[in-house]
Design a protein around this motif. Structure first.
Motif: not given
Lengths: 287, 228
Positions: A146, A1, A179, A75, A148, A26
């Motif tokens: 919201s 990520m 998240c 995001q 990520k 992630p």
């Protein structure tokens, strides 16, 4: 990520970050621990594209940070220690601004306020909120989108234990929702409680990294068991089979008040690695 | 353009709760209405207070409010949050600039209620130019200032010069000559005449140079400081 490779950054000839490598998977809560001035906020600013760097490379969502589009940035939720709110506007109006910028329906505002426990204060001007409530309003602002990836720069700094616990719960809820969270803190208990992986940052360098429990076990040189007897006497025994009979005997005689193994905490590991304390630096900051 | 509209809406809500900025917008229009209706002195020029306060308004309100708004956002770190939300610097500045310009034009509209209908478009046109230049000047100070205290110490002398020089010029020839280099003085002459007849090319040039300087200083401040 998030990946960083050999990041270096200097300000006016002073090296602030030196050869920072990161690989954040992630859905994990990653904690960056270090005293004030260690370079935590600078690193967040570099990863989020707010600040350039001298050498190395950073990728977020698999893209070079300089190539992130507006959609990518939407995001990413960022709550920085020094980020403000609009004092004269109500909590709802504060969130409405960002809902409109992100194109989020206004119905999400109330659910975001509800999530952080500010539904009853929805119409209250931000200037009338306590420090803890302001922190929760800032969290609502980033949660509403919201994201990520969530960057939280000392989210519980200066807050009372109750509010701190509440914010920890909110962070864990976000993790449960998938998240990825990048957290900076100087609070070792917070890091131990929340983080899947931590990196200890000192003077711009990562001095160690790993799972908090693993790090503590790795630096458990003393391997001792401390026993406090009902008589008030403290005894320390080696953490091994040779102490089993003695401990068993003390327990059978009902002499034991408390018994502890002596793994170091992240705090003591940090002191061992750097010769510096984290909390003292933080206290100095608020003094 | 959506973000520009968001900034305008935010400012509108915020101004209604910000007495120090709100008073900038309503003080001169209200004073104009009161003075024009309450004071009548023999031999006083027609629409004296409207003309006088109009120039003070265009030199004061846009400049101070734009500088205050930008510097407050910088000081409280709300501007950084907007930038993080992918609001572009030009969107923010356009939002604040358009908002202040529109609000000041509404104030000018109120001040124009005492004017003959035939000259109102001319008057509003002159005010629009003056307010736009003052908005650019205010943005320049706001961008340059790291906080409200610095902004106040910068805009106070600038605002005093632009808004009071035309008034003092009425009483002193030397001041009139010096004031002639300011856009507010040239626009005051136009408002006094309420017509383009007899307008000097040097007056147009002065206003154009003031506008160009305001923009140049704004871009220089933005290049040096950005919106950080």
């Amino acid at each position: 990520m998030i990946r960083a490779n050999a990041i270096c950054k200097s300000f006016a000839g002073k090296q602030v970050l030196s050869g920072i490598d990161l690989d954040i998977k992630p859905g994990m809560i990653f904690g960056l621990l270090g005293p004030s001035g260690a370079g935590k906020t600078t690193l967040i600013k570099i990863i989020t594209g707010q600040l350039g760097f001298d050498s190395g490379d950073v990728t977020v969502f698999g893209k070079n940070v300089s190539d992130l589009t507006g959609t990518d940035k939407k995001q990413i939720g960022i709550m920085m220690d020094d980020h403000g709110v609009y004092d004269r506007l109500s909590c709802t109006d504060n969130l409405k601004i960002f809902a409109d910028i992100y194109g989020i329906p206004h119905s999400k505002i109330i659910s975001a306020l509800e999530e952080v426990g500010l539904k009853d204060a929805a119409k209250k001007p931000a200037m009338k909120l306590s420090k803890g409530m302001r922190a929760r309003l800032q969290l609502a602002r980033v949660f509403m989108v919201s994201p990520k990836i969530l960057f939280l720069d000392e989210p519980t700094s200066g807050l009372d234990p109750m509010t701190m616990k509440y914010i920890h719960k909110l962070i864990q809820n976000r993790k449960a929702a998938g998240c990825t969270i990048f957290l900076t803190t100087h609070n070792m208990e917070e890091a131990t409680e929340l983080c899947d992986e931590v990196a200890l940052l000192n003077d711009g360098k990562i001095v160690d990294r790993g799972n908090p429990s693993e790090i503590c076990r790795r630096y458990n040189h003393r391997k001792a068991i401390s026993i406090h007897l009902k008589t008030g006497e403290d005894i320390r025994l080696p953490d091994g089979i040779e102490s089993a009979d003695k401990i068993s005997s003390l327990l059978k005689q009902g002499k034991v008040e408390t018994i502890h193994s002596s793994e170091p905490t992240l705090e003591t590991v940090f002191i061992e690695l750097t010769g510096r304390k984290l909390e003292n630096d933080a206290e100095a900051r608020y003094a | 353009m959506r973000n520009v509209a968001v900034i305008i809406r935010k400012q509108l809500k915020d101004t209604l709760k910000n007495k120090t900025v709100l008073i900038q917008f309503i003080m001169f229009p209200v004073m104009t209405l009161i003075m024009e209706n309450a004071i009548s002195v023999p031999d006083m020029p027609e629409l004296f207070f409207t003309k006088l306060f109009s120039v003070m308004y265009m030199g004061m309100a846009p400049l101070t409010s734009v500088a205050s708004i930008i510097s407050e956002e910088k000081e409280k770190n709300t501007l950084r949050v907007l930038m993080m939300a992918n609001v572009k610097p030009w969107e923010y500045l356009a939002g604040v600039g358009i908002y202040v310009w529109m609000l000041c034009m509404a104030g000018a509209g109120i001040m124009a209620t005492g004017l003959p209908a035939s000259v109102i478009p001319f008057y509003l046109g002159v005010m629009a130019v003056g307010i736009a230049i003052s908005v650019a000047m205010g943005a320049c100070i706001g961008v340059f200032s790291p906080n409200q205290m610095v902004a106040t110490s910068l805009f106070m002398p600038v605002m005093m010069v632009f808004s009071f020089a035309p008034m003092l010029a009425m009483f002193n020839d030397k001041i009139e000559k010096v004031a002639g280099i300011f856009y507010t003085q040239q626009l005051k002459i136009l408002i006094n005449q309420m017509s383009f007849d007899g307008i000097k090319p040097s007056a147009v040039l002065t206003v154009a140079v003031n506008a160009a300087l305001a923009l140049l200083l704004f871009f220089a401040a933005f290049r040096k400081k950005g919106l950080e």
